[in-house]
Design an enzyme around this catalytic site. Structure first.
Site, PDB file in Angstrom:
ATOM      1  N   SER A 293       6.386  -1.749   3.185  1.00  0.00           N
ATOM      2  CA  SER A 293       5.024  -1.526   2.906  1.00  0.00           C
ATOM      3  C   SER A 293       4.315  -1.742   4.956  1.00  0.00           C
ATOM      4  CB  SER A 293       4.430  -1.966   2.148  1.00  0.00           C
ATOM      5  OG  SER A 293       3.062  -1.585   1.838  1.00  0.00           O
TER       6      SER A 293
ATOM      7  N   ASP B 289       9.289   5.186  16.026  1.00  0.00           N
ATOM      8  CA  ASP B 289       9.592   7.276  16.325  1.00  0.00           C
ATOM      9  C   ASP B 289       8.674   6.934  17.670  1.00  0.00           C
ATOM     10  OD1 ASP B 289      10.461   8.385  13.719  1.00  0.00           O
ATOM     11  OD2 ASP B 289       7.933   7.644  13.027  1.00  0.00           O
TER      12      ASP B 289
ATOM     13  N   LYS C   4       9.187   1.226   0.639  1.00  0.00           N
ATOM     14  CA  LYS C   4       8.319   0.587  -0.146  1.00  0.00           C
ATOM     15  C   LYS C   4       6.782   2.144   0.694  1.00  0.00           C
ATOM     16  CE  LYS C   4       3.896  -0.817  -1.785  1.00  0.00           C
ATOM     17  NZ  LYS C   4       2.477  -0.959  -1.059  1.00  0.00           N
TER      18      LYS C   4
END
Length: 711
Positions: A470, A481, A495
């Site tokens: 999560s 990224d 998740k």
């Protein structure tokens, strides 16, 4: 965005029906648990909220009814140890009926299933007690099948008796291998079985309701969850890492609520009158409240009485260790305070490494959860507790200590606050998008870091494992990224869904609440936070700024470690009701670095070290051994054979541990010797710091200029 995730979501104050439905009263026997009118209303309300607002649209029909039935049955008797095949055949009449029951708020069938299970459970433990006077032959060559979830339910009570006779024999054999005192072993087992009956019979209708609601919500998706009032209070404590109470942890021991630890600086500690192993026998509210006897209570019910608002008075009657009920308990008055749960807060350590004749210092920051004391934040408390604030303070300290790099250890971090994931990311980038969120209407919102301040600009890695989930995946994905940090470890949980907290007290109309209070004569218990509980409802889905969802696939590391946690048993991709992976358009952002040029070298250096690393070698062997043991479903009841197997396993484990210890510069242990406290044998954490050291020694060879990424 902050409101969307944290403020209580009130989707209409009068969505609930105006009265509890009339239900056929089932035939009951003494000791059976029964649903109440409040649970009927909550069931209908939760079903309505899920059908209207849940991100994943699943019709409440016969297909879903079968899934709910199977989940509920599994929650009762997953290992097929208690229920008979005839019981399950009787239950099958409910398989296509539960969807209708839910819409009507009818819990009679659900409780009927539990009450049959309750009877079978008690029968089995009582049967086990009756077998303790038997004389067992531990020289026979027979096996006990302990893993039965793939086997049929037992056909008859006679067959069940055979199974449980072996189970008792196995329990006694375990004790026998440690002590030859047969009488003492049987007395130990007698107390154990009696305690099992005592604790099981303390289950109440709220527990049964929670079991069933778990089956309902998890059949929709793995993260839509209902919490009964007690569990809701615990969930919110875990989110904030704070609570208001006396500063002690409690456990149930021999029908006494017992002090197990005391929080330094808390009210219990400051009183100098409360000690570990003291037993609380009664609780009173305020200076003049009557004492309520809590002997034999479940610990969670006792905690409800003992916790309370900051500044309020609670009185405890305590028996010190060694005293009996014949002794007079002493009374302690405590003023409740706000307690910070330090064990689950951010912590730091520094590891040193030698590379090319130079000593490097790497700061390891363990982040166990993404927490925030939202109530304190909302109240304007300038010292509210949060993950980002704690990490910022630690980074400031590490900079003063001149560390050369940082490892953010997110292993076992199951997530928490979305806001904290965004704010924590902002400590390592200037500004820009961190995560994209698509809601139930397919509207996409991009959550940004808008604070240009950067707390750490040096070399950095994020350490993950299968239980990093999560918010952990949002942070790790953003760092990957942006090219801001190396991701090291194993594939994360996957998740990638957003839950909003719905306080059902705010949803269910006051008229219904008042009616239930009159019918059931229930009043709000002192210190409790809710009457109806809360629903964490899946209402959106996370996407990385590069466009891919964190759902199902999680984050793939740049440098992989062996998976200690089995990937085929844990993770979103193992959940039948999980939402799938998909992609949306990337969000425009500027990469701050690129590890592609140095990653092959870093991998080669890591692999070379691991090829000669004793700890790594034995870790791989341990993983293989675990897989082998996990596939086993039975164990021998022959004493000599079991002892030989366990002695061999113990010797092998000690040998592995000692070779690891020697490799890490520690003294080997003798058989049976206690392990030194606070000893750190986590070589993977050390290796993560070594990889950051490798990178730092290269001179931070990332792309210097930011690289623009456009859709």
């Amino acid at each position: 965005m902050f409101k969307r995730f944290y403020m209580l979501v009130v989707l209409g104050a009068a969505l609930a029906c105006n009265a509890a439905p009339s239900q056929k009263v089932p035939v009951t026997t003494p000791g059976d648990l029964q649903p109440d009118a409040q649970q009927s209303v909550v069931l209908k309300e939760v079903a309505s909220l899920i059908s209207r607002y849940n991100y994943k649209k699943v019709p409440l029909d016969d297909s879903l009814s079968k899934i709910i039935y199977n989940r509920y049955l599994k929650s009762l008797d997953e290992n097929h140890n208690y229920l008979l095949a005839s019981d399950v055949k009787q239950f099958e009449t409910y398989k296509l009926k539960l969807d209708d029951d839910i819409q009507e708020g009818n819990l009679n069938d659900v409780f009927q299933m539990f009450n049959v299970y309750k009877k079978r459970y008690n029968d089995r433990i009582k049967y086990s007690l009756s077998q303790l006077n038997n004389k067992f032959d531990f020289n026979q060559n027979e096996d006990f099948v302990y893993d039965r979830d793939s086997l049929p339910f037992v056909a008859s009570e006679a067959d069940m008796n055979v199974l449980w006779t072996k189970r008792v024999k196995y329990d006694l054999l375990n004790l026998r291998l440690a002590s030859a005192d047969e009488a003492k072993n049987k007395e130990t087992l007698k107390k154990r079985y009696e305690n099992l009956i005592s604790q099981f019979n303390k289950l109440n209708n709220q527990d049964v309701f929670q079991f069933f609601m778990d089956a309902v919500t998890n059949s929709i998706d793995p993260h839509t969850t209902y919490f009964n009032p007690a569990n809701a209070a615990q969930f919110n404590i875990e989110m904030s890492k704070t609570l208001e109470g006396i500063g002690a942890t409690l456990a149930s021991e021999n029908d006494y609520v017992t002090i197990k630890s005391i929080v330094p600086g808390g009210p219990a500690d400051k009183s100098k009158q409360i000690y570990v192993d003291d037993r609380i026998v009664a609780v009173a509210q305020g200076a003049n409240g009557e004492f309520q006897d809590i002997i034999g209570w479940r610990v969670d019910n006792a905690i409800t009485l003992i916790r309370g608002a900051k500044g309020t008075l609670v009185r405890l009657k305590l028996l010190s260790k060694g005293k009996s009920l014949a002794d007079k308990p002493h009374v302690v008055e405590l003023v409740r305070e706000k307690i910070v749960v330090q064990d689950q807060s951010v912590k730091k350590e520094i590891k040193t490494y030698n590379e090319n004749g130079r000593t490097y210092k790497i700061g390891i920051i363990n982040v166990p959860a993404f927490y925030i004391d939202f109530a304190a934040y909302k109240a304007g408390d300038p010292n509210y507790k949060s993950t980002t604030r704690d990490v910022k303070l630690i980074l400031d300290t590490l900079k003063r200590q001149n560390v050369d790099g940082v490892v953010m250890d997110l292993r076992q971090n199951g997530g928490g606050s979305l806001v904290e994931a965004i704010d924590l990311s902002g400590l390592f980038i200037k500004t820009g998008p961190v995560v994209q969120v698509r809601d139930v209407k397919n509207k996409i919102e991009v959550d940004q870091d808008e604070d240009p301040a950067i707390a750490w600009t040096g070399p950095m890695a994020v350490l993950t494992d299968r239980f990093s989930a999560s918010a952990s995946e949002i942070f790790a994905g953003a760092m990957q990224d942006y090219g801001r940090a190396l991701i090291i470890g194993t594939q994360t949980y996957g998740k990638g869904t957003v839950q909003s907290v719905i306080d059902l007290d705010q949803v269910i109309s006051p008229s219904v609440s008042d009616m239930i209070a009159r019918v059931t004569n229930k009043q709000k218990v002192a210190g409790s936070q809710s009457k109806f509980g809360q629903l964490n409802l899946t209402m959106a889905k996370f996407y990385r700024i590069s466009g891919g969802s964190t759902q199902h696939k999680g984050v793939t590391p740049d440098i992989s470690f062996p998976a200690i946690i089995p990937l085929d048993k844990y993770g979103e991709d193992t959940e039948p009701s999980a939402l799938p992976y998909d992609m949306i358009q990337p969000s425009p952002y500027s990469k701050v670095g690129d590890f592609s040029a140095v990653l092959p070298t870093l991998k080669q250096m890591h692999n070379s070290r691991m090829a000669n690393n004793v700890s790594y070698k034995y870790l791989l062997e341990d993983i293989a051994d675990f897989k082998k043991r996990d596939a086993e479903k039975s164990i021998t009841l022959n004493e000599q054979q079991l002892k030989q197997k366990r002695d061999a396993d113990e010797a092998r484990s000690l040998e592995h541990d000692n070779q690891r210890r020697v490799a890490m510069g520690l003294q080997p242990l003798k058989k049976g010797a206690p392990r030194p406290k606070n000893e750190d044998l986590d070589f993977l954490k050390y290796e993560a710091g070594q990889i950051v050291t490798d990178y730092a020694s290269m001179g931070n060879k990332m792309t210097a200029a930011p690289t623009k990424v456009d859709p």
